[in-house]
Write a protein that holds these residues in place. Structure first.
Motif, PDB file in Angstrom:
ATOM      1  N   PRO A  38       0.837  -1.196   0.000  1.00 34.66           N
ATOM      2  CA  PRO A  38       0.000   0.000   0.000  1.00 34.66           C
ATOM      3  C   PRO A  38       0.879   1.257   0.000  1.00 34.66           C
ATOM      4  O   PRO A  38       1.977   1.237   0.546  1.00 34.66           O
ATOM      5  CB  PRO A  38      -0.767  -0.104   1.316  1.00 34.66           C
ATOM      6  N   ASP A  93      -0.008   6.610   2.372  1.00 32.68           N
ATOM      7  CA  ASP A  93      -1.252   7.318   2.683  1.00 32.68           C
ATOM      8  C   ASP A  93      -2.449   6.387   2.797  1.00 32.68           C
ATOM      9  O   ASP A  93      -3.484   6.771   3.331  1.00 32.68           O
ATOM     10  CB  ASP A  93      -1.546   8.378   1.621  1.00 32.68           C
ATOM     11  N   ARG A 107      -3.647   2.060   7.176  1.00 32.29           N
ATOM     12  CA  ARG A 107      -4.661   2.312   8.212  1.00 32.29           C
ATOM     13  C   ARG A 107      -4.154   1.843   9.567  1.00 32.29           C
ATOM     14  O   ARG A 107      -3.562   0.764   9.662  1.00 32.29           O
ATOM     15  CB  ARG A 107      -5.945   1.514   7.922  1.00 32.29           C
ATOM     16  N   PRO A 108      -4.429   2.609  10.621  1.00 25.04           N
ATOM     17  CA  PRO A 108      -4.013   2.168  11.954  1.00 25.04           C
ATOM     18  C   PRO A 108      -4.578   0.799  12.305  1.00 25.04           C
ATOM     19  O   PRO A 108      -3.876  -0.022  12.900  1.00 25.04           O
ATOM     20  CB  PRO A 108      -4.589   3.228  12.895  1.00 25.04           C
ATOM     21  N   GLU A 109      -5.830   0.516  11.957  1.00 24.52           N
ATOM     22  CA  GLU A 109      -6.414  -0.768  12.339  1.00 24.52           C
ATOM     23  C   GLU A 109      -5.653  -1.937  11.715  1.00 24.52           C
ATOM     24  O   GLU A 109      -5.519  -2.993  12.339  1.00 24.52           O
ATOM     25  CB  GLU A 109      -7.910  -0.856  12.030  1.00 24.52           C
ATOM     26  N   LEU A 120      -2.431  -2.358  13.799  1.00 18.60           N
ATOM     27  CA  LEU A 120      -2.710  -2.984  15.093  1.00 18.60           C
ATOM     28  C   LEU A 120      -3.051  -4.451  14.913  1.00 18.60           C
ATOM     29  O   LEU A 120      -2.602  -5.303  15.671  1.00 18.60           O
ATOM     30  CB  LEU A 120      -3.849  -2.262  15.813  1.00 18.60           C
ATOM     31  N   HIS A 121      -3.861  -4.740  13.902  1.00 19.69           N
ATOM     32  CA  HIS A 121      -4.222  -6.128  13.660  1.00 19.69           C
ATOM     33  C   HIS A 121      -2.974  -6.956  13.353  1.00 19.69           C
ATOM     34  O   HIS A 121      -2.791  -8.055  13.885  1.00 19.69           O
ATOM     35  CB  HIS A 121      -5.234  -6.234  12.525  1.00 19.69           C
ATOM     36  N   ALA A 153      -0.949  -7.397  16.544  1.00 19.75           N
ATOM     37  CA  ALA A 153      -1.663  -8.004  17.672  1.00 19.75           C
ATOM     38  C   ALA A 153      -1.298  -9.479  17.797  1.00 19.75           C
ATOM     39  O   ALA A 153      -1.623 -10.119  18.785  1.00 19.75           O
ATOM     40  CB  ALA A 153      -3.168  -7.848  17.510  1.00 19.75           C
ATOM     41  N   ARG A 186       4.046   9.090   9.412  1.00 17.36           N
ATOM     42  CA  ARG A 186       2.583   9.194   9.330  1.00 17.36           C
ATOM     43  C   ARG A 186       1.929   9.062  10.699  1.00 17.36           C
ATOM     44  O   ARG A 186       0.964   9.779  10.979  1.00 17.36           O
ATOM     45  CB  ARG A 186       2.070   8.115   8.370  1.00 17.36           C
ATOM     46  N   PHE A 187       2.397   8.141  11.535  1.00 19.09           N
ATOM     47  CA  PHE A 187       1.795   7.900  12.859  1.00 19.09           C
ATOM     48  C   PHE A 187       2.881   7.964  13.941  1.00 19.09           C
ATOM     49  O   PHE A 187       3.317   6.928  14.457  1.00 19.09           O
ATOM     50  CB  PHE A 187       1.138   6.520  12.904  1.00 19.09           C
ATOM     51  N   PRO A 188       3.311   9.161  14.311  1.00 17.91           N
ATOM     52  CA  PRO A 188       4.470   9.263  15.212  1.00 17.91           C
ATOM     53  C   PRO A 188       4.228   8.549  16.538  1.00 17.91           C
ATOM     54  O   PRO A 188       3.166   8.675  17.134  1.00 17.91           O
ATOM     55  CB  PRO A 188       4.607  10.772  15.439  1.00 17.91           C
ATOM     56  N   LEU A 204       3.703   5.496  17.216  1.00 14.49           N
ATOM     57  CA  LEU A 204       2.877   4.278  17.234  1.00 14.49           C
ATOM     58  C   LEU A 204       3.729   3.018  17.342  1.00 14.49           C
ATOM     59  O   LEU A 204       3.570   2.219  18.276  1.00 14.49           O
ATOM     60  CB  LEU A 204       1.987   4.230  15.982  1.00 14.49           C
ATOM     61  N   ILE A 212       4.406   0.246  20.528  1.00 11.14           N
ATOM     62  CA  ILE A 212       4.035  -1.168  20.423  1.00 11.14           C
ATOM     63  C   ILE A 212       5.227  -2.080  20.670  1.00 11.14           C
ATOM     64  O   ILE A 212       5.168  -3.007  21.485  1.00 11.14           O
ATOM     65  CB  ILE A 212       3.407  -1.452  19.040  1.00 11.14           C
TER      66      ILE A 212
END
Lengths: 125, 125
Positions: A7, A10, A13-15, A18-19, A22, A92-94, A96, A100
């Motif tokens: 991808p 941009d 996706r966060p989900e 996380l998935h 996880a 993009r997601f500082p 994150l 984790i």
DNA sequence: GCCCATAGTTCGGAACTTCGGAACTAATGG
DNA sequence: CCATTAGTTCCGAAGTTCCGAACTATGGGC
């Protein structure tokens, strides 16, 4: 063999991240790819912890990490090399990924301590 | 009705937190509980975004958040009040929740921008 | 107490996901 | 061109999630 799909940053996706993370095996694979100079053949991760992961499951784990936007995979002859996309994802997601990976690292140290000290279970509320 | 189970903070696992928050509805519910002064009856979250969530699914979402160690639920008469366990979780896994909640917030703003500007899809690699 | 309304939970089946073995494909070396 | 190595795909079994319907628990009114 279908070309490997990645991808655009941009579209990440966060989900999906996380998935992907996880699953402790996948998180361990991802952590390993980052440490190991950001390159790693799939077969170099034949086991996680003491558990052997079958080829087909491994292949799927790499696919999930790739499609979540966490790694970039390139075929080099007969093998696939995986690079972490840490820098893009961090932009993009500082915080994150750091949060984790750190959480898993803390959890592991915690487990080790617990194994040394025989514990008395205590309940919350 | 079985009493509500809450894990001790030391038994909280990163994979459970990631799994709980990998669902955008659950992440939205959790974000809402945190903002809303850390107290919220289940029924106060009957919809997330524009989507109505059936009671049974909602009940299950709260259960997943609770068992992941993210919220603490107390029965108060006929209703259940939910408090976020942010402080405890932050002490155990610093930066984890902030990174996740922030990622979802960034993603939402990103989507809004994309909706305003009609885009030309572009592929990675 | 008895009934009703409200707030949540549990049950159960349909839809979806994950896991892993066997069969497959693709590149490389002899 | 065969064998080997690296990874992918297929597919069935096992597990998970979703949500409507039936249920339980609490509190108020009479």
């Amino acid at each position: 063999m279908r070309p490997l799909f990645h991808p655009a940053i941009d579209d990440v996706r966060p989900e999906a991240i996380l998935h992907a993370l996880a699953d402790p095996s996948r998180a361990a694979i991802f952590a390993k790819i980052m440490q190991a100079g950001c390159v790693e053949a799939c077969s170099a991760v034949s086991a996680v912890g003491d558990r052997v992961i079958p080829k087909s499951s491994l292949s799927n784990h790499f696919k999930v990490l790739r499609e979540a936007g966490l790694i970039r995979s390139e075929r080099h002859g007969v093998e696939v090399r995986n690079h972490s996309r840490w820098i893009e994802v961090e932009a993009r997601f500082p915080g994150l990924l750091a949060g984790i990976i750190n959480a898993y690292a803390l959890d592991q140290r915690h487990d080790l301590r617990a194994a040394e000290t025989p514990t008395l279970d205590k309940d919350a509320i």
